[in-house]
Enzyme design. Structure first.
Site, PDB file in Angstrom:
ATOM      1  N   ASP A  11      38.255  43.045  37.079  1.00 59.07           N
ATOM      2  CA  ASP A  11      38.975  42.459  38.031  1.00 59.07           C
ATOM      3  C   ASP A  11      38.745  42.878  39.380  1.00 59.07           C
ATOM      4  O   ASP A  11      38.798  43.952  39.669  1.00 59.07           O
ATOM      5  CB  ASP A  11      40.823  42.546  37.882  1.00 59.07           C
ATOM      6  CG  ASP A  11      41.053  41.908  36.510  1.00 59.07           C
ATOM      7  OD1 ASP A  11      40.252  41.056  36.006  1.00 59.07           O
ATOM      8  OD2 ASP A  11      42.044  42.296  35.951  1.00 59.07           O
ATOM      9  N   ASP A 130      46.369  32.189  31.342  1.00 61.22           N
ATOM     10  CA  ASP A 130      47.261  33.076  31.349  1.00 61.22           C
ATOM     11  C   ASP A 130      48.636  32.802  31.224  1.00 61.22           C
ATOM     12  O   ASP A 130      49.098  31.863  31.549  1.00 61.22           O
ATOM     13  CB  ASP A 130      47.398  33.352  33.109  1.00 61.22           C
ATOM     14  CG  ASP A 130      46.230  34.071  33.624  1.00 61.22           C
ATOM     15  OD1 ASP A 130      45.302  34.529  32.830  1.00 61.22           O
ATOM     16  OD2 ASP A 130      45.981  33.838  34.808  1.00 61.22           O
TER      17      ASP A 130
END
Length: 251
Positions: A11, A130
């Site tokens: 990330d 997500d």
């Protein structure tokens, strides 16, 4: 049976790898290029690079970091974050990505899935979902986990499969960064509803968690960040143990 995949996730924001808990409280972990090289040398099967603030900040993914990373690794490399058009996909692929991950833009413009699959092939398009438990179901969240779309995760997974995505990267927001184990019920439910590969993401705390998600669900890949970043799981050693348990892996 296809070999199960170990997939470290980077990330990235502002050119640095970060990690948080439940998508917040981000902490600096290091340089993405050096971390990617280390994972490649450890024997990872693939690598995922997510520019986690590109969509929220309404900017393009960091091409230079992708280009430099792709020169150092020789495994499939998935890139996502801020991808809004087929031209964006083309630019990332030219910079060294092998697959493109789309999330918020897939929800906003579902036809982008079809367009990308038609131009680059289904195997090139990964839809990232997500997921967060809301009531008795899981909802799809976008813009880095900031916005609840109200979409049901299982129904959305079915739709993106019908639109041509080759793979789903499914992250449990409830488990993200907690190191409390993967959300087995989430992955089992989604895998039962579709036939394309699913990568499990969110919650890995030790090698037993990876064993469990491969034994209890049909997911084809286990993605993790914290446990790899901090050296809590050794990829080669864990692969050997999985192999001894009869779980197919690339040694």
């Amino acid at each position: 049976m296809l070999a199960k995949r170990f997939i470290p996730c980077l990330d990235v924001t502002n050119g640095r790898v970060v990690k948080g808990i439940n998508f917040v409280d981000l902490k600096d972990v290091g340089d993405p290029v050096e971390i990617a090289k280390a994972y490649y040398n450890q024997g990872c099967d693939e690598l995922v690079f997510l520019d986690i603030t590109a969509t929220y900040q309404e900017r393009a993914t960091m091409i230079d970091v992708i280009r430099r990373t792709s020169r150092e690794i020789f495994v499939p490399f998935t890139v996502g974050g801020g991808v809004r058009t087929v031209d964006d996909m083309s630019l990332l692929l030219s910079a060294g990505a092998d697959k493109i991950s789309i999330n918020s833009s897939a929800v906003a413009t579902p036809e982008l899935i079809q367009q990308g699959a038609k131009k680059f092939g289904n195997q090139c398009i990964v839809v990232a979902i997500d997921a967060k438990k809301v009531g008795n179901s899981w909802h799809v969240f976008v813009t880095g986990g900031r916005e609840d779309t109200g979409l049901d995760v299982i129904e959305w997974a079915k739709k993106v499969e019908s639109l041509g995505t080759g793979e789903i990267l499914l992250t449990s927001m409830d488990k993200d960064g907690t190191k409390s184990g993967y959300d087995i019920a989430l992955y089992q439910s989604v895998c039962e509803a579709i036939s394309i590969p699913v990568i499990a993401s969110g919650g890995a705390g030790n090698k037993e968690d990876i064993v469990e998600v491969f034994q209890e669900t049909p997911v084809t890949g286990a993605l993790a960040a914290s446990v790899f970043h901090y050296g809590e799981i050794d990829i080669k050693q864990t692969k050997m143990e999985l192999s001894e348990l009869g779980i197919p892996v690339r040694l």
